[in-house]
Design a protein around this motif. Sequence first.
Motif, PDB file in Angstrom:
ATOM      1  N   GLU A 106       0.784  -1.272   0.025  1.00 16.24           N
ATOM      2  CA  GLU A 106       0.220  -0.120  -0.063  1.00 16.24           C
ATOM      3  C   GLU A 106       1.045   1.199   0.067  1.00 16.24           C
ATOM      4  O   GLU A 106       0.494   2.226  -0.605  1.00 16.24           O
ATOM      5  CB  GLU A 106      -1.136   0.126   1.392  1.00 16.24           C
ATOM      6  CG  GLU A 106      -2.018  -1.094   1.175  1.00 16.24           C
ATOM      7  CD  GLU A 106      -2.927  -0.966   0.019  1.00 16.24           C
ATOM      8  OE1 GLU A 106      -3.114   0.113  -0.576  1.00 16.24           O
ATOM      9  OE2 GLU A 106      -3.544  -1.974  -0.498  1.00 16.24           O
ATOM     10  N   LYS A 107       1.939   1.331   0.657  1.00 12.44           N
ATOM     11  CA  LYS A 107       2.794   2.299   0.824  1.00 12.44           C
ATOM     12  C   LYS A 107       3.264   2.763  -0.682  1.00 12.44           C
ATOM     13  O   LYS A 107       3.783   3.826  -0.951  1.00 12.44           O
ATOM     14  CB  LYS A 107       3.731   2.280   1.679  1.00 12.44           C
ATOM     15  CG  LYS A 107       5.017   3.397   1.859  1.00 12.44           C
ATOM     16  CD  LYS A 107       5.795   3.117   3.147  1.00 12.44           C
ATOM     17  CE  LYS A 107       6.861   4.258   3.171  1.00 12.44           C
ATOM     18  NZ  LYS A 107       7.808   4.110   4.339  1.00 12.44           N
ATOM     19  N   THR A 116      -2.867   4.585  -1.158  1.00 16.24           N
ATOM     20  CA  THR A 116      -2.915   6.197  -0.707  1.00 16.24           C
ATOM     21  C   THR A 116      -2.469   6.035   0.963  1.00 16.24           C
ATOM     22  O   THR A 116      -2.538   4.822   1.204  1.00 16.24           O
ATOM     23  CB  THR A 116      -4.152   6.730  -1.178  1.00 16.24           C
ATOM     24  OG1 THR A 116      -5.177   5.909  -0.464  1.00 16.24           O
ATOM     25  CG2 THR A 116      -4.364   6.762  -2.429  1.00 16.24           C
ATOM     26  N   ARG A 117      -2.383   7.067   1.125  1.00 20.11           N
ATOM     27  CA  ARG A 117      -1.861   7.301   2.746  1.00 20.11           C
ATOM     28  C   ARG A 117      -3.337   6.526   3.420  1.00 20.11           C
ATOM     29  O   ARG A 117      -3.282   6.119   4.560  1.00 20.11           O
ATOM     30  CB  ARG A 117      -1.909   8.605   3.082  1.00 20.11           C
ATOM     31  CG  ARG A 117      -1.789   8.876   4.673  1.00 20.11           C
ATOM     32  CD  ARG A 117      -1.236  10.182   5.222  1.00 20.11           C
ATOM     33  NE  ARG A 117       0.216  10.255   4.895  1.00 20.11           N
ATOM     34  CZ  ARG A 117       0.751  11.114   4.104  1.00 20.11           C
ATOM     35  NH1 ARG A 117       0.189  11.893   3.425  1.00 20.11           N
ATOM     36  NH2 ARG A 117       2.088  11.057   3.961  1.00 20.11           N
ATOM     37  N   ASP A 118      -4.607   6.915   2.956  1.00 16.34           N
ATOM     38  CA  ASP A 118      -5.704   6.462   3.548  1.00 16.34           C
ATOM     39  C   ASP A 118      -5.826   4.891   3.643  1.00 16.34           C
ATOM     40  O   ASP A 118      -6.011   4.160   4.445  1.00 16.34           O
ATOM     41  CB  ASP A 118      -7.017   7.070   2.757  1.00 16.34           C
ATOM     42  CG  ASP A 118      -7.313   8.476   3.289  1.00 16.34           C
ATOM     43  OD1 ASP A 118      -6.546   8.926   4.154  1.00 16.34           O
ATOM     44  OD2 ASP A 118      -7.835   9.270   2.261  1.00 16.34           O
ATOM     45  N   LEU A 145      -3.286   2.932   3.455  1.00 10.85           N
ATOM     46  CA  LEU A 145      -2.155   2.481   4.119  1.00 10.85           C
ATOM     47  C   LEU A 145      -2.273   2.578   5.623  1.00 10.85           C
ATOM     48  O   LEU A 145      -2.198   1.502   6.413  1.00 10.85           O
ATOM     49  CB  LEU A 145      -0.790   3.154   4.002  1.00 10.85           C
ATOM     50  CG  LEU A 145       0.307   3.182   4.711  1.00 10.85           C
ATOM     51  CD1 LEU A 145       0.560   1.575   4.728  1.00 10.85           C
ATOM     52  CD2 LEU A 145       1.448   3.855   4.588  1.00 10.85           C
ATOM     53  N   GLU A 146      -3.119   3.448   5.956  1.00 11.94           N
ATOM     54  CA  GLU A 146      -3.573   3.588   7.470  1.00 11.94           C
ATOM     55  C   GLU A 146      -4.656   2.810   7.787  1.00 11.94           C
ATOM     56  O   GLU A 146      -4.705   2.194   9.035  1.00 11.94           O
ATOM     57  CB  GLU A 146      -4.192   5.115   7.545  1.00 11.94           C
ATOM     58  CG  GLU A 146      -2.957   6.249   7.642  1.00 11.94           C
ATOM     59  CD  GLU A 146      -3.671   7.516   7.993  1.00 11.94           C
ATOM     60  OE1 GLU A 146      -4.901   7.728   8.156  1.00 11.94           O
ATOM     61  OE2 GLU A 146      -2.684   8.595   8.060  1.00 11.94           O
ATOM     62  N   GLU A 201       2.668   7.482  10.166  1.00 11.13           N
ATOM     63  CA  GLU A 201       1.694   7.887   8.965  1.00 11.13           C
ATOM     64  C   GLU A 201       0.831   9.154   9.608  1.00 11.13           C
ATOM     65  O   GLU A 201       0.476   9.857   8.839  1.00 11.13           O
ATOM     66  CB  GLU A 201       1.123   6.657   8.363  1.00 11.13           C
ATOM     67  CG  GLU A 201       1.692   5.675   7.667  1.00 11.13           C
ATOM     68  CD  GLU A 201       2.537   6.449   6.443  1.00 11.13           C
ATOM     69  OE1 GLU A 201       1.813   7.081   5.780  1.00 11.13           O
ATOM     70  OE2 GLU A 201       3.744   6.255   6.233  1.00 11.13           O
ATOM     71  N   LYS A 202       0.424   8.987  10.732  1.00 11.99           N
ATOM     72  CA  LYS A 202      -0.556   9.831  11.066  1.00 11.99           C
ATOM     73  C   LYS A 202       0.058  11.279  11.445  1.00 11.99           C
ATOM     74  O   LYS A 202      -0.235  12.378  10.906  1.00 11.99           O
ATOM     75  CB  LYS A 202      -1.197   9.506  12.674  1.00 11.99           C
ATOM     76  CG  LYS A 202      -2.180   8.185  12.467  1.00 11.99           C
ATOM     77  CD  LYS A 202      -3.233   8.501  11.983  1.00 11.99           C
ATOM     78  CE  LYS A 202      -4.318   7.353  11.942  1.00 11.99           C
ATOM     79  NZ  LYS A 202      -5.669   7.573  11.521  1.00 11.99           N
ATOM     80  N   LEU A 250       2.968  12.316   9.588  1.00 17.51           N
ATOM     81  CA  LEU A 250       3.188  12.806   8.405  1.00 17.51           C
ATOM     82  C   LEU A 250       1.840  13.282   7.610  1.00 17.51           C
ATOM     83  O   LEU A 250       2.157  14.208   6.909  1.00 17.51           O
ATOM     84  CB  LEU A 250       3.788  11.844   7.557  1.00 17.51           C
ATOM     85  CG  LEU A 250       5.028  11.225   7.846  1.00 17.51           C
ATOM     86  CD1 LEU A 250       5.589  10.041   6.856  1.00 17.51           C
ATOM     87  CD2 LEU A 250       5.981  12.314   7.710  1.00 17.51           C
ATOM     88  N   GLY A 251       0.836  12.990   7.946  1.00 14.45           N
ATOM     89  CA  GLY A 251      -0.473  13.504   7.523  1.00 14.45           C
ATOM     90  C   GLY A 251      -0.933  14.754   8.165  1.00 14.45           C
ATOM     91  O   GLY A 251      -1.910  15.344   7.707  1.00 14.45           O
TER      92      GLY A 251
END
Length: 928
Positions: free
Chosen positions: A565-566, A570-572, A574-575, A598-599, A601-602
């Motif tokens: 996923e990374k 997308t980031r969503d 991946l989270e 990830e949280k 960096l977001g």
Amino acid sequence: MASSKPNNASGFTTRSDIGPAREGPSAETIAEAQARRGEEPDVDPEQFQDPDNEYGLFAGTTYEQDDEEADRIYDQVDQAMDARRRARREAREQEELAKHRSERPKIQQQFADLKRGLSSVTDEEWESIPEVGNLTRKKRRKDERSFVVPDSVIVGDRAKGEYENALDPMQQDAGGLATPAESGALTNFVEIGQARDKILSLKLDQVSGTSTASGLSTSIDPRGYLTSLDSATALLKSNAEIGDIKRARMLFDSLIKSNPKHSPGWIAAACLEEHAGRMVAARKLIMQGCEKCPKSEDVWLEAARLHNNDDAKVILANAVQHVGQSVKIWMAAADLENDAKSKKRVLRKALEHIPNSVTLWKQTVNLETSAVDARILLSRAVEVIPLSVDLWMALARLETPDKAKAVLNRARKSVPTSHEIWIAAGRLLEQEAIRELESGEKTKEQIEKGLEMVDRTIEAGVRELRRHQVLLTREQWLKEAERCEAEGSPRTCEAIVKACIAMGLEDADGDQGALGEDEKLEVWLGDAESAEGRGRIGTARAIMAYALRCFPGRRSLWMRAAELEKTHGTRDSLEAILTRAVHHCPQAEVLWLMLAKEKWLGGDVSAAREVLERAFVANPESEQIWLAAVKLEAENGELEVARKLLIRARSVADTERIWMKSAVFERQQGQLDEALATLSAALVKFPKFAKLYMIQGQIHEAKGSIPAARAAYAAGIKACTKVIPLWILASRLEEKDGRSIKARALLEKARLVNPGQDELWAESVRVEERAAGAGTTAQSQAQAQAKAMLARGLQECPTSGLLWSMSIWAEPRPTRKARSVDALKKSADDPVIVCTVARLFWAERKIEKARTWFGRAVGIDQDWGEGWGWWLRFERQHGTEEHREEVRTRCVAAEPHHSQVWQSIAKDPKNAGKSTKQILEMVADALQ
């Protein structure tokens, strides 16, 4: 009464019993006589008989398509076997050659180093080398002697090349000729030359069409002249090939006469005449073939090809009378038509003769411009050919969604063994759900239920196919899933993966040969990697989702899904994966840290804190989570909170790394005394942790207390003798204090304690180089000492990329390339060597080669920070902004941590809190 015949009578032989006394005419004589009389020579029917074949065994059979296919398959097998033998033979030869070269190297290879060493020989040394001839005193070269050539030899050589064009009187008398005065007939060569020139001019006048006597200039058409040259060349070529063509014509003539029903023979004979340029004869032959083989579609098609368009139409019309069931004939007849209306007429006529031809129906439907007419034609086609899956699928694509479902249901009943119909049904349901989602006709829950119908449809299809004995393999189903993904149906792809990924791997009916959990997981991961390598991310994601559903407690599996996923998601997404991962694997510290990062960096710092709080609950003694929480607070300016977390971590986790990070944190904040106190307490608990001594010595050195720093390094060396950076820091401290001799002694002792460490040898060489560059009186001696030290280091560490790089730069510019070749032979996979070669290309202005080699260097070891720094420095000078941004992006993704320059900048307290991108820019500025 006694017989009058004598008892000793004997038999006799007449000429009629033994034949004539002389031999009859030969076969050549008979052939010549027949040719004079205009008779054709008799052809022996056994002339072309195959000696390997039994006589007359296949005389009555024809060479059919099956025979041709069998011959082709045998030829392919022979070629494959020859290729395999050739590959083995070449590999064996290469191995033997390599072994021979290793056992008996060339003289050039043995003395390569010595030849390069000749570059350092001075002119005086060259002049002092004695000549071999002066030493041996043997075989002296004799003095050359010259002699005078007599005049007779010179005169004889001069007259050797002369020519005489007249007879002397003696020769004329000997030949019975009269003297020139008596005969009066002298040969006039001048008149002969003039006559020859006149004939040549007349020929040129005939070619040009004008007369030179008229005073007009001759003119020759260049295009016609070149055309005539081309025709002459073609004539010469045909003359060169005439022998082969005659022999081939004789063979084909014998073939069609001996077996006139053999259609390939007629086709080959006609093609031969076409190649020879005799189109009339070719057409005549092929028409004879049509008469002899009226049931062969290939002959009719070849005849149509050899004729013009109008004649071809007539030929194909006649062909239909004989082979009206041939689809190729009708298709060729339709291709001859120029307008669509005529093509439709021909194809509809063909469907009257061959109503069960799928090809004709497809071609007819493709010509239709109206969807309504095409739908009508397909409705009729599926009635005539209910087993054609392609026609059912085409009809379903033209219908509305509701009618398409009915069409697919009819198709499923007509062709219960087709998996394409079930896949098409699943895709239809998916498209309908997406359309409803976009239009807003239904809620998300209803749409999700509609998508679940896709899964149930595919599962039902797999069961029905299995019930009808249609057993597709797992690999075939995965290919169908990838095809669905490529055509824009990701949910159908996922449904296929769910239904088929476990085929052949699950336990069934007590099967003892089923795979275990680890083996199944390995197979699924291999399938996911293969799909990802082909660019089918949806298929790989579906495989990973199924594997996670089966093995939710595998941390490595969640890590692999997160990496997927990374890289592609997308980031969503991946989270979402990481949230599920920490739920199923709460003891996996790395998953908590990835989710928190990830949280962060977001931009959601509070969510990152919440994730770490949950991680504390699950892992109360994890030093990684404690340090991640400290870093999060420190990066966001909450220094007091970070200090309190470190104090609490030292009491809860109490690990050497937490104590070290506490000291580093205080050092970064400028609290050097507090950092020293923390280090003193930590050294009591962890006296074997070398980094504590390093930090303690660096703090004392920063405060200007050289004796305290020396004592810290000495204690560290005594406690951790195998840690190379401690020895190097102690040596540099002594060198900084002006005690180079002490620094050399420390490094020599370190080399004795830690043999084979290239970093120690490199530091020793740098000490000598710095001494040589300091401008002292013993500068040349220090340079020689540095070279000697480098040579000793290469002897002890022959594969060290660091030492070979230093050796390359120590060479003069002309010999650096040769030295780099030796370095690559010793350690081709070392990033330092590859980067050095890239820098050599950079120096030679070979931009593209340098960029390629820099990419190879960072590809070998992405954690080596200096490679990224050199690449960015190179792109600053020769690259565009896109090139520089690509280097920065790839470096940030790699997150390098090692190399001497990178660590010295990244661990500097002044650079605390800086990002990887900023460190990269600083490293590129610091490199020289």
